[in-house]
Design a protein around this motif. Structure first.
Motif, PDB file in Angstrom:
ATOM      1  N   TYR A 140       0.820  -1.212   0.000  1.00 47.57           N
ATOM      2  CA  TYR A 140       0.000   0.000   0.000  1.00 47.57           C
ATOM      3  C   TYR A 140       0.856   1.265   0.000  1.00 47.57           C
ATOM      4  CZ  TYR A 140       1.029  -0.242   5.009  1.00 47.57           C
ATOM      5  OH  TYR A 140       1.678  -0.331   6.217  1.00 47.57           O
ATOM      6  N   THR A 141       0.178   2.368  -0.209  1.00 43.88           N
ATOM      7  CA  THR A 141       0.829   3.695  -0.190  1.00 43.88           C
ATOM      8  C   THR A 141       0.081   4.596   0.778  1.00 43.88           C
ATOM      9  OG1 THR A 141       1.478   3.511  -2.525  1.00 43.88           O
ATOM     10  CG2 THR A 141       1.372   5.728  -1.625  1.00 43.88           C
ATOM     11  N   ASP A 142       0.832   5.338   1.593  1.00 44.51           N
ATOM     12  CA  ASP A 142       0.250   6.379   2.449  1.00 44.51           C
ATOM     13  C   ASP A 142       0.683   7.733   1.901  1.00 44.51           C
ATOM     14  OD1 ASP A 142      -0.923   4.586   4.182  1.00 44.51           O
ATOM     15  OD2 ASP A 142       0.726   4.613   5.628  1.00 44.51           O
ATOM     16  N   THR A 143      -0.281   8.602   1.681  1.00 43.36           N
ATOM     17  CA  THR A 143       0.039   9.914   1.100  1.00 43.36           C
ATOM     18  C   THR A 143      -0.636  11.029   1.892  1.00 43.36           C
ATOM     19  OG1 THR A 143       0.328   8.968  -1.099  1.00 43.36           O
ATOM     20  CG2 THR A 143      -0.140  11.319  -1.014  1.00 43.36           C
ATOM     21  N   THR A 144       0.162  12.067   2.196  1.00 46.01           N
ATOM     22  CA  THR A 144      -0.368  13.260   2.867  1.00 46.01           C
ATOM     23  C   THR A 144      -0.267  14.436   1.909  1.00 46.01           C
ATOM     24  OG1 THR A 144       0.352  12.414   5.004  1.00 46.01           O
ATOM     25  CG2 THR A 144      -0.052  14.788   4.865  1.00 46.01           C
ATOM     26  N   VAL A 145      -1.367  15.145   1.755  1.00 44.59           N
ATOM     27  CA  VAL A 145      -1.376  16.323   0.878  1.00 44.59           C
ATOM     28  C   VAL A 145      -1.718  17.552   1.723  1.00 44.59           C
ATOM     29  CG1 VAL A 145      -2.472  17.424  -1.117  1.00 44.59           C
ATOM     30  CG2 VAL A 145      -2.102  14.950  -1.112  1.00 44.59           C
ATOM     31  N   THR A 146      -0.879  18.586   1.567  1.00 46.37           N
ATOM     32  CA  THR A 146      -1.156  19.850   2.255  1.00 46.37           C
ATOM     33  C   THR A 146      -1.296  20.949   1.200  1.00 46.37           C
ATOM     34  OG1 THR A 146       0.315  19.065   4.011  1.00 46.37           O
ATOM     35  CG2 THR A 146      -0.380  21.375   4.124  1.00 46.37           C
ATOM     36  N   PHE A 147      -2.491  21.442   0.988  1.00 53.70           N
ATOM     37  CA  PHE A 147      -2.669  22.621   0.128  1.00 53.70           C
ATOM     38  C   PHE A 147      -2.406  23.837   1.008  1.00 53.70           C
ATOM     39  CE2 PHE A 147      -4.960  19.745  -2.691  1.00 53.70           C
ATOM     40  CZ  PHE A 147      -4.466  20.170  -3.912  1.00 53.70           C
ATOM     41  N   ASP A 148      -1.521  24.718   0.514  1.00 55.97           N
ATOM     42  CA  ASP A 148      -1.048  25.810   1.366  1.00 55.97           C
ATOM     43  C   ASP A 148      -0.901  27.064   0.491  1.00 55.97           C
ATOM     44  OD1 ASP A 148       0.495  27.568   2.835  1.00 55.97           O
ATOM     45  OD2 ASP A 148       1.884  26.036   3.585  1.00 55.97           O
ATOM     46  N   ASP A 149      -1.638  28.106   0.784  1.00 52.69           N
ATOM     47  CA  ASP A 149      -1.598  29.272  -0.118  1.00 52.69           C
ATOM     48  C   ASP A 149      -0.330  30.113   0.024  1.00 52.69           C
ATOM     49  OD1 ASP A 149      -2.257  30.503   2.222  1.00 52.69           O
ATOM     50  OD2 ASP A 149      -4.319  30.997   1.634  1.00 52.69           O
TER      51      ASP A 149
END
Ligand code: ADP
Ligand code: DP6
Length: 321
Positions: A42-51
């Motif tokens: 499996y894959t663990d992914t964290t996404v942070t949208f940051d202006d």
């Protein structure tokens, strides 16, 4: 605005393969495919949208990488959300990357879920599957657990995966023989395109896969492991025949892959129900029952090493973590 979301998705191995695109930009395949999602990889992914960010950044297994595919995928997400904001993507693969064990499937399913949630889109699973497809075709199937069919469709709206059996109440699993976990020379994307462009057998592959899919679905409904294995093995070899017949030809087999396939045929001679499949890499996956797995492991350990035999049960769909 700063919004951070993590998701996990499991890989899947196709029993009826996807191998070629009618539409390269939207990733619309030539034929339906059908796969088993696996619990072990499996894959663990964290996404942070940051202006405050001025560009996308991507970290794979803690190392920063330049990856145009990740940014192009985030553009699709931004476009859907109508927001112009960059993201930091941190991903960890619990599966070898680019070794024919479907890292792109778990990767883009996890990224689709994490990125869509982080940007404020609350997609249902069908729309998540459509979105994951834009990153990597096989990722459309990893949104769901168990046995999953990707309906090829004709356009962005109607090309998505649907669960066939999310909870599996019969005895089917896989053993991956890790022959080589290094990155392969020809990735799936270019391998399949070269086969589409140059193999004289390509159209026959598509026609034959359509028939295989009908037989496979029947075998699954009958919970007939032997038939499932036979059809899957034959379908995989027909896919690989399009690489051998491409011009110039290429192959994902290496001498150990052939050795593994021979060993599986030998086990069949002994009356064990086991079949092989291979993807765009040298590693061989065995389709077998849980009941016969200990015997298969005992027979294959001296040939490939115990630590190189990884047992994978049917796994779940993508989730937030
Ligand atoms: P595999 O057999 O591992 O699926 P592919 O050639 O199909 O190999 O896909 C490998 C590609 O998937 C990599 O080159 C990379 O672009 C992408 N990929 C793999 N893991 C990740 C990840 N965790 N996040 C984003 N992209 C990834
Ligand atoms: C052999 O989904 O990795 O594993 O859509 O170009 O990203 P792209 O290709 P990808 O190809 C998977 C090919 C395969 C067969 C399958 O998983 O169905």
């Amino acid at each position: 605005m700063k919004n951070k979301i993590s998701a996990r998705a499991h890989t899947n191995i196709a029993l009826i393969k996807y191998w070629g695109k009618q539409n390269k930009d939207l990733i619309i395949p030539y034929n339906n495919s059908l796969s088993l999602t696996l619990d072990h990889f499996y894959t663990d992914t964290t996404v942070t949208f940051d202006d405050t960010l001025t560009e996308d950044t991507f970290f794979l297994n803690t190392k920063q990488k330049k990856d145009k595919k990740v940014s192009a995928f985030l553009d699709v997400v931004r476009n859907q959300a109508q927001k112009n904001i960059y993201a930091k993507v941190e991903s960890v693969n619990h599966v070898p990357t680019s070794a024919g064990l479907a890292s792109s499937a778990s990767a883009y399913a996890a990224l689709a879920l994490a990125a869509s949630q982080a940007i404020g889109l609350n997609l249902n699973r069908r729309d998540l599957s459509r979105l994951a497809r834009r990153g990597s075709g096989s990722a459309s199937r990893s949104i769901f657990g168990g046995l999953v069919e990707w309906e090829k469709g004709h356009n962005d709206e109607d090309s998505f995966a649907v669960p066939m059996e999310e909870t599996i109440d019969w005895d089917i699993q896989m053993i991956a023989i890790m022959i080589n976990s290094h990155e392969k020379a020809i990735d799936s994307r270019s391998g399949m395109q070269h086969s589409v462009d140059t193999s004289p057998f390509y159209n026959d592959w598509v026609k034959s896969s359509e028939r295989d899919l009908i037989d496979m679905k029947k075998a699954i409904l009958e919970k007939n492991l032997e038939k499932v294995g036979q059809i899957a093995e034959n379908n995989a070899m027909k896919m690989h025949a399009t690489t051998l017949s491409a011009n110039p030809s290429f192959t994902y087999f290496n001498p150990d892959s052939i050795r593994a396939m021979d060993a599986i045929r030998d086990l069949r001679q002994e009356g064990i129900t086991c079949y092989f499949t291979m993807d765009a890499g040298p590693n061989v996956k065995i389709i077998c029952s849980k009941a016969e797995t200990p015997y298969i492991l005992k027979k294959l350990s001296p040939l490939f090493g115990e630590k190189n035999l990884l047992v994978a049960k049917p796994g779940p769909g993508a989730t937030l973590i």
